[in-house]
Write a protein that holds these residues in place. Structure first.
Motif, PDB file in Angstrom:
ATOM      1  N   GLU A  70      13.385   8.773  -7.289  1.00 37.65           N
ATOM      2  CA  GLU A  70      12.352   8.269  -6.376  1.00 37.65           C
ATOM      3  C   GLU A  70      11.129   9.162  -6.495  1.00 37.65           C
ATOM      4  O   GLU A  70      11.245  10.372  -6.654  1.00 37.65           O
ATOM      5  CB  GLU A  70      12.857   8.294  -4.941  1.00 37.65           C
ATOM      6  CG  GLU A  70      13.881   7.243  -4.630  1.00 37.65           C
ATOM      7  CD  GLU A  70      14.194   7.189  -3.142  1.00 37.65           C
ATOM      8  OE1 GLU A  70      13.243   7.185  -2.336  1.00 37.65           O
ATOM      9  OE2 GLU A  70      15.382   7.170  -2.818  1.00 37.65           O
ATOM     10  N   ILE A  78       2.614   5.056  -2.041  1.00 34.59           N
ATOM     11  CA  ILE A  78       3.628   4.088  -2.461  1.00 34.59           C
ATOM     12  C   ILE A  78       3.280   2.743  -1.829  1.00 34.59           C
ATOM     13  O   ILE A  78       3.114   2.663  -0.604  1.00 34.59           O
ATOM     14  CB  ILE A  78       5.042   4.525  -2.007  1.00 34.59           C
ATOM     15  CG1 ILE A  78       5.351   5.937  -2.504  1.00 34.59           C
ATOM     16  CG2 ILE A  78       6.089   3.534  -2.468  1.00 34.59           C
ATOM     17  CD1 ILE A  78       5.428   6.087  -3.986  1.00 34.59           C
ATOM     18  N   PRO A  79       3.136   1.680  -2.627  1.00 37.75           N
ATOM     19  CA  PRO A  79       2.810   0.376  -2.047  1.00 37.75           C
ATOM     20  C   PRO A  79       3.975  -0.157  -1.211  1.00 37.75           C
ATOM     21  O   PRO A  79       5.135   0.083  -1.537  1.00 37.75           O
ATOM     22  CB  PRO A  79       2.552  -0.514  -3.255  1.00 37.75           C
ATOM     23  CG  PRO A  79       3.196   0.174  -4.398  1.00 37.75           C
ATOM     24  CD  PRO A  79       3.237   1.623  -4.079  1.00 37.75           C
ATOM     25  N   ASN A  95       4.957  -3.253  -0.876  1.00 37.53           N
ATOM     26  CA  ASN A  95       5.630  -4.308  -1.645  1.00 37.53           C
ATOM     27  C   ASN A  95       5.206  -4.186  -3.094  1.00 37.53           C
ATOM     28  O   ASN A  95       4.342  -3.376  -3.440  1.00 37.53           O
ATOM     29  CB  ASN A  95       5.234  -5.696  -1.131  1.00 37.53           C
ATOM     30  CG  ASN A  95       5.617  -5.903   0.310  1.00 37.53           C
ATOM     31  OD1 ASN A  95       6.426  -5.158   0.859  1.00 37.53           O
ATOM     32  ND2 ASN A  95       5.019  -6.904   0.940  1.00 37.53           N
ATOM     33  N   ARG A  96       5.766  -5.041  -3.918  1.00 40.71           N
ATOM     34  CA  ARG A  96       5.332  -5.083  -5.309  1.00 40.71           C
ATOM     35  C   ARG A  96       3.883  -5.548  -5.372  1.00 40.71           C
ATOM     36  O   ARG A  96       3.461  -6.392  -4.586  1.00 40.71           O
ATOM     37  CB  ARG A  96       6.214  -6.032  -6.103  1.00 40.71           C
ATOM     38  CG  ARG A  96       7.632  -5.507  -6.273  1.00 40.71           C
ATOM     39  CD  ARG A  96       8.477  -6.487  -7.029  1.00 40.71           C
ATOM     40  NE  ARG A  96       7.924  -6.708  -8.361  1.00 40.71           N
ATOM     41  CZ  ARG A  96       8.627  -6.624  -9.484  1.00 40.71           C
ATOM     42  NH1 ARG A  96       9.900  -6.344  -9.439  1.00 40.71           N
ATOM     43  NH2 ARG A  96       8.059  -6.843 -10.642  1.00 40.71           N
ATOM     44  N   VAL A  97       3.143  -4.979  -6.301  1.00 39.20           N
ATOM     45  CA  VAL A  97       1.737  -5.353  -6.445  1.00 39.20           C
ATOM     46  C   VAL A  97       1.474  -5.732  -7.894  1.00 39.20           C
ATOM     47  O   VAL A  97       2.217  -5.346  -8.796  1.00 39.20           O
ATOM     48  CB  VAL A  97       0.793  -4.207  -6.020  1.00 39.20           C
ATOM     49  CG1 VAL A  97       0.923  -3.925  -4.541  1.00 39.20           C
ATOM     50  CG2 VAL A  97       1.026  -2.961  -6.831  1.00 39.20           C
ATOM     51  N   GLY A  98       0.397  -6.452  -8.105  1.00 40.33           N
ATOM     52  CA  GLY A  98      -0.003  -6.846  -9.446  1.00 40.33           C
ATOM     53  C   GLY A  98      -0.558  -5.665 -10.219  1.00 40.33           C
ATOM     54  O   GLY A  98      -0.907  -4.621  -9.664  1.00 40.33           O
ATOM     55  N   ALA A  99      -0.662  -5.838 -11.520  1.00 35.48           N
ATOM     56  CA  ALA A  99      -1.115  -4.758 -12.397  1.00 35.48           C
ATOM     57  C   ALA A  99      -2.536  -4.308 -12.070  1.00 35.48           C
ATOM     58  O   ALA A  99      -2.864  -3.130 -12.217  1.00 35.48           O
ATOM     59  CB  ALA A  99      -1.036  -5.212 -13.849  1.00 35.48           C
ATOM     60  N   VAL A 132      -2.516  -1.594  -9.206  1.00 33.96           N
ATOM     61  CA  VAL A 132      -1.748  -0.361  -9.371  1.00 33.96           C
ATOM     62  C   VAL A 132      -2.651   0.868  -9.319  1.00 33.96           C
ATOM     63  O   VAL A 132      -2.257   1.914  -8.801  1.00 33.96           O
ATOM     64  CB  VAL A 132      -0.949  -0.405 -10.696  1.00 33.96           C
ATOM     65  CG1 VAL A 132      -0.344   0.943 -11.025  1.00 33.96           C
ATOM     66  CG2 VAL A 132       0.134  -1.447 -10.610  1.00 33.96           C
ATOM     67  N   TYR A 175      -3.001   3.087  -6.218  1.00 33.52           N
ATOM     68  CA  TYR A 175      -1.900   3.949  -5.808  1.00 33.52           C
ATOM     69  C   TYR A 175      -1.639   5.121  -6.748  1.00 33.52           C
ATOM     70  O   TYR A 175      -0.705   5.874  -6.542  1.00 33.52           O
ATOM     71  CB  TYR A 175      -0.617   3.117  -5.679  1.00 33.52           C
ATOM     72  CG  TYR A 175      -0.751   2.027  -4.652  1.00 33.52           C
ATOM     73  CD1 TYR A 175      -0.665   2.309  -3.290  1.00 33.52           C
ATOM     74  CD2 TYR A 175      -0.982   0.706  -5.032  1.00 33.52           C
ATOM     75  CE1 TYR A 175      -0.791   1.315  -2.344  1.00 33.52           C
ATOM     76  CE2 TYR A 175      -1.111  -0.295  -4.088  1.00 33.52           C
ATOM     77  CZ  TYR A 175      -1.012   0.022  -2.754  1.00 33.52           C
ATOM     78  OH  TYR A 175      -1.154  -0.962  -1.814  1.00 33.52           O
TER      79      TYR A 175
END
Length: 111
Positions: A23, A46-47, A49-53, A56, A59
């Protein structure tokens, strides 16, 4: 791909070899080698949720020195200087031309 790099000990987090399940937290320093460049990434957050490219970069912070990218460009130019991609191996004539290249300088100009 990243999992394989972790298993081969190519990725470090804060100077310690990272396992695939490691982690990461804000302020962690991730170091890895890609395209003959040792890249350094600092985790800013740390986002949730998942994020798009495209998102990124919000973060993370890229701490890779600019000289490393200049060195990569120089390597690419040096490879393309003599032969373009897809031209194959040098012929005998090409090799003879290269061997004569240093011999074409007159003796009074060599020093």
């Amino acid at each position: 791909m990243v999992t394989e790099a972790c298993k081969k000990n190519h990725i470090t987090v804060n100077g310690n070899i990272a396992k695939p399940s490691k982690e990461v937290f804000p302020t962690d320093k991730i170091t890895f080698r890609k395209d003959q460049i040792t890249q350094i990434i600092i985790v800013l957050d740390i986002p949730p949720n998942r994020v798009g490219a495209k998102l990124v970069d919000i973060y993370r912070k890229d701490e890779t020195p600019a000289e490393a990218f200049q060195h990569l460009e120089l390597l690419k130019l040096s490879k393309e200087h003599y032969r373009k991609n897809g031209e194959g191996r040098p012929t005998k004539k090409d090799r003879r031309d290269l061997d004569q290249f240093g011999n074409d300088i007159p003796e009074n100009e060599q020093e």
